[in-house]
Design a protein around this motif. Structure first.
Motif, PDB file in Angstrom:
ATOM      1  N   UNK A   1       0.835  -1.204   0.000  1.00 53.14           N
ATOM      2  CA  UNK A   1       0.000   0.000   0.000  1.00 53.14           C
ATOM      3  C   UNK A   1       0.870   1.255   0.000  1.00 53.14           C
ATOM      4  N   UNK A   2       1.957   1.224   0.741  1.00 56.71           N
ATOM      5  CA  UNK A   2       2.863   2.376   0.791  1.00 56.71           C
ATOM      6  C   UNK A   2       3.466   2.651  -0.579  1.00 56.71           C
ATOM      7  N   UNK A   3       3.878   1.603  -1.285  1.00 53.53           N
ATOM      8  CA  UNK A   3       4.473   1.782  -2.610  1.00 53.53           C
ATOM      9  C   UNK A   3       3.466   2.364  -3.592  1.00 53.53           C
ATOM     10  N   UNK A   4       2.220   1.934  -3.486  1.00 53.18           N
ATOM     11  CA  UNK A   4       1.179   2.499  -4.347  1.00 53.18           C
ATOM     12  C   UNK A   4       0.997   3.987  -4.074  1.00 53.18           C
ATOM     13  N   UNK A   5       1.050   4.368  -2.803  1.00 49.75           N
ATOM     14  CA  UNK A   5       0.858   5.773  -2.444  1.00 49.75           C
ATOM     15  C   UNK A   5       1.996   6.658  -2.940  1.00 49.75           C
ATOM     16  N   UNK A   6       3.250   6.182  -2.818  1.00 47.16           N
ATOM     17  CA  UNK A   6       4.354   7.054  -3.237  1.00 47.16           C
ATOM     18  C   UNK A   6       4.420   7.196  -4.757  1.00 47.16           C
ATOM     19  N   UNK A   7       3.797   6.263  -5.470  1.00 50.27           N
ATOM     20  CA  UNK A   7       3.711   6.406  -6.930  1.00 50.27           C
ATOM     21  C   UNK A   7       2.708   7.490  -7.317  1.00 50.27           C
ATOM     22  N   UNK A   8       1.706   7.714  -6.460  1.00 54.98           N
ATOM     23  CA  UNK A   8       0.620   8.634  -6.783  1.00 54.98           C
ATOM     24  C   UNK A   8       0.775  10.003  -6.126  1.00 54.98           C
ATOM     25  N   UNK A   9       1.441  10.053  -4.977  1.00 51.60           N
ATOM     26  CA  UNK A   9       1.519  11.292  -4.218  1.00 51.60           C
ATOM     27  C   UNK A   9       2.972  11.647  -3.896  1.00 51.60           C
ATOM     28  N   UNK A  10       3.170  12.915  -3.550  1.00 49.50           N
ATOM     29  CA  UNK A  10       4.489  13.378  -3.130  1.00 49.50           C
ATOM     30  C   UNK A  10       4.521  13.511  -1.608  1.00 49.50           C
ATOM     31  N   UNK A  11       5.607  13.061  -1.029  1.00 54.02           N
ATOM     32  CA  UNK A  11       5.810  13.167   0.421  1.00 54.02           C
ATOM     33  C   UNK A  11       7.202  13.708   0.680  1.00 54.02           C
ATOM     34  N   UNK A  12       7.339  14.392   1.803  1.00 55.88           N
ATOM     35  CA  UNK A  12       8.662  14.871   2.219  1.00 55.88           C
ATOM     36  C   UNK A  12       9.414  13.817   3.010  1.00 55.88           C
ATOM     37  N   UNK A  13       8.676  12.946   3.673  1.00 53.41           N
ATOM     38  CA  UNK A  13       9.304  11.894   4.468  1.00 53.41           C
ATOM     39  C   UNK A  13       8.323  10.746   4.681  1.00 53.41           C
ATOM     40  N   UNK A  14       8.881   9.541   4.760  1.00 50.84           N
ATOM     41  CA  UNK A  14       8.096   8.347   5.081  1.00 50.84           C
ATOM     42  C   UNK A  14       8.581   7.812   6.424  1.00 50.84           C
ATOM     43  N   UNK A  15       7.642   7.560   7.340  1.00 45.28           N
ATOM     44  CA  UNK A  15       7.959   6.870   8.590  1.00 45.28           C
ATOM     45  C   UNK A  15       7.592   5.412   8.374  1.00 45.28           C
ATOM     46  N   UNK A  16       8.592   4.537   8.369  1.00 42.53           N
ATOM     47  CA  UNK A  16       8.413   3.159   7.912  1.00 42.53           C
ATOM     48  C   UNK A  16       8.732   2.144   9.005  1.00 42.53           C
ATOM     49  N   UNK A  17       7.788   1.226   9.222  1.00 44.00           N
ATOM     50  CA  UNK A  17       8.005   0.115  10.148  1.00 44.00           C
ATOM     51  C   UNK A  17       8.759  -1.001   9.425  1.00 44.00           C
ATOM     52  N   UNK A  18       9.355  -1.918  10.170  1.00 44.70           N
ATOM     53  CA  UNK A  18      10.064  -3.053   9.569  1.00 44.70           C
ATOM     54  C   UNK A  18       9.174  -4.275   9.447  1.00 44.70           C
ATOM     55  N   UNK A  19       8.502  -4.625  10.531  1.00 45.87           N
ATOM     56  CA  UNK A  19       7.750  -5.877  10.574  1.00 45.87           C
ATOM     57  C   UNK A  19       6.327  -5.658  10.085  1.00 45.87           C
ATOM     58  N   UNK A  20       6.066  -6.087   8.842  1.00 44.68           N
ATOM     59  CA  UNK A  20       4.734  -5.974   8.253  1.00 44.68           C
ATOM     60  C   UNK A  20       4.405  -7.277   7.531  1.00 44.68           C
ATOM     61  N   UNK A  21       3.124  -7.618   7.437  1.00 44.96           N
ATOM     62  CA  UNK A  21       2.752  -8.943   6.953  1.00 44.96           C
ATOM     63  C   UNK A  21       3.026  -9.233   5.486  1.00 44.96           C
ATOM     64  N   UNK A  22       2.717  -8.315   4.586  1.00 41.11           N
ATOM     65  CA  UNK A  22       2.802  -8.649   3.158  1.00 41.11           C
ATOM     66  C   UNK A  22       4.174  -8.369   2.557  1.00 41.11           C
ATOM     67  N   UNK A  23       4.819  -7.317   3.025  1.00 38.80           N
ATOM     68  CA  UNK A  23       6.104  -6.894   2.472  1.00 38.80           C
ATOM     69  C   UNK A  23       6.858  -6.195   3.583  1.00 38.80           C
ATOM     70  N   UNK A  24       7.937  -6.806   4.059  1.00 37.13           N
ATOM     71  CA  UNK A  24       8.631  -6.225   5.215  1.00 37.13           C
ATOM     72  C   UNK A  24       9.298  -4.896   4.866  1.00 37.13           C
TER      73      UNK A  24
END
Length: 216
Positions: free
Chosen positions: A44-67
């Motif tokens: 979901x995060x990758x889909x969002x950065x393709x569509x929108x501009x952000x200054x920074x991403x706060x990213x967790x490590x442990x996620x179910x579909x794509x770490x």
């Protein structure tokens, strides 16, 4: 780049809604920061950065579909200039050095003081890296006593990716599909990882990862 309201645009990526809610509440107290989107998974995060501009991403490590390790790499490929702060439940000594090498601008434990999290966001948005006191110690120790590095810290970025997936129980075929590599290439990386870490089997890798709290 700052948006028209002069607020830094933030993407929150964490699979726990309560964590995202807490981070949003913290950030909304600041006049110069704004959470403009949230994602509960790496895809979901990758889909969002393709569509929108952000200054920074706060990213967790442990996620179910794509770490977070894979998500960071894909973000770097899609938008190399995008700033990423890893905000993880894992302590700095477990992942920070590998992920700094992979391109994130900073790494903090979720246990960090709220004021430090805000400071890190602002520092990174201003084009600098954020190095916590814990990470500074790790970097200093790496320079002073490189022989004291733990085995997984001696792996290259790609080797660490393959190690993490093998330790999580994925097959060479699954890893090849996810990383767009041939099975033969994955097998070559696996051999390098085992040699560097002085281990013999995938089960050894899993045991090492669990013992060192790299996976749950």
């Amino acid at each position: 780049m700052v948006n028209s309201t002069n607020k830094r645009r933030i993407l929150l990526v964490d699979d726990h809604g309560i964590v995202r809610s807490g981070m949003r509440s913290l950030i909304e107290l600041e006049d110069d920061l704004e959470v403009t989107a949230e994602a509960s998974s790496g895809m979901e995060a990758l889909q969002l950065i393709r569509k929108q501009d952000f200054d920074i991403v706060l990213l967790d490590i442990s996620m179910p579909d794509k770490n977070g390790v894979d998500t960071l790499r894909d973000m770097q490929r899609i938008k190399p200039e995008l700033a990423v702060l890893i905000l993880s439940g894992y302590a700095e000594e477990l992942y920070a050095l590998n992920l700094i090498r992979s391109g994130c601008r900073g790494y903090l434990s979720k246990d960090a003081d709220p004021s430090e999290i805000i400071k890190a966001i602002r520092t990174i948005c201003n084009g600098r890296r954020y190095v916590s006191a814990e990470l500074a110690d790790l970097l200093a120790n790496e320079l002073i006593k490189p022989s004291d590095k733990r085995m997984h810290e001696m792996l290259s970025e790609r080797e660490f990716q393959v190690f993490y997936k093998l330790a999580s129980g994925k097959s060479p075929t699954d890893i090849a599909n996810e990383l767009f590599l041939s099975v033969k290439t994955v097998s070559t990386y696996r051999a390098r990882v085992l040699e560097k870490m002085n281990l013999k089997t995938n089960a050894d890798l899993t045991y090492y990862a669990i013992k060192n709290e790299l996976i749950n």
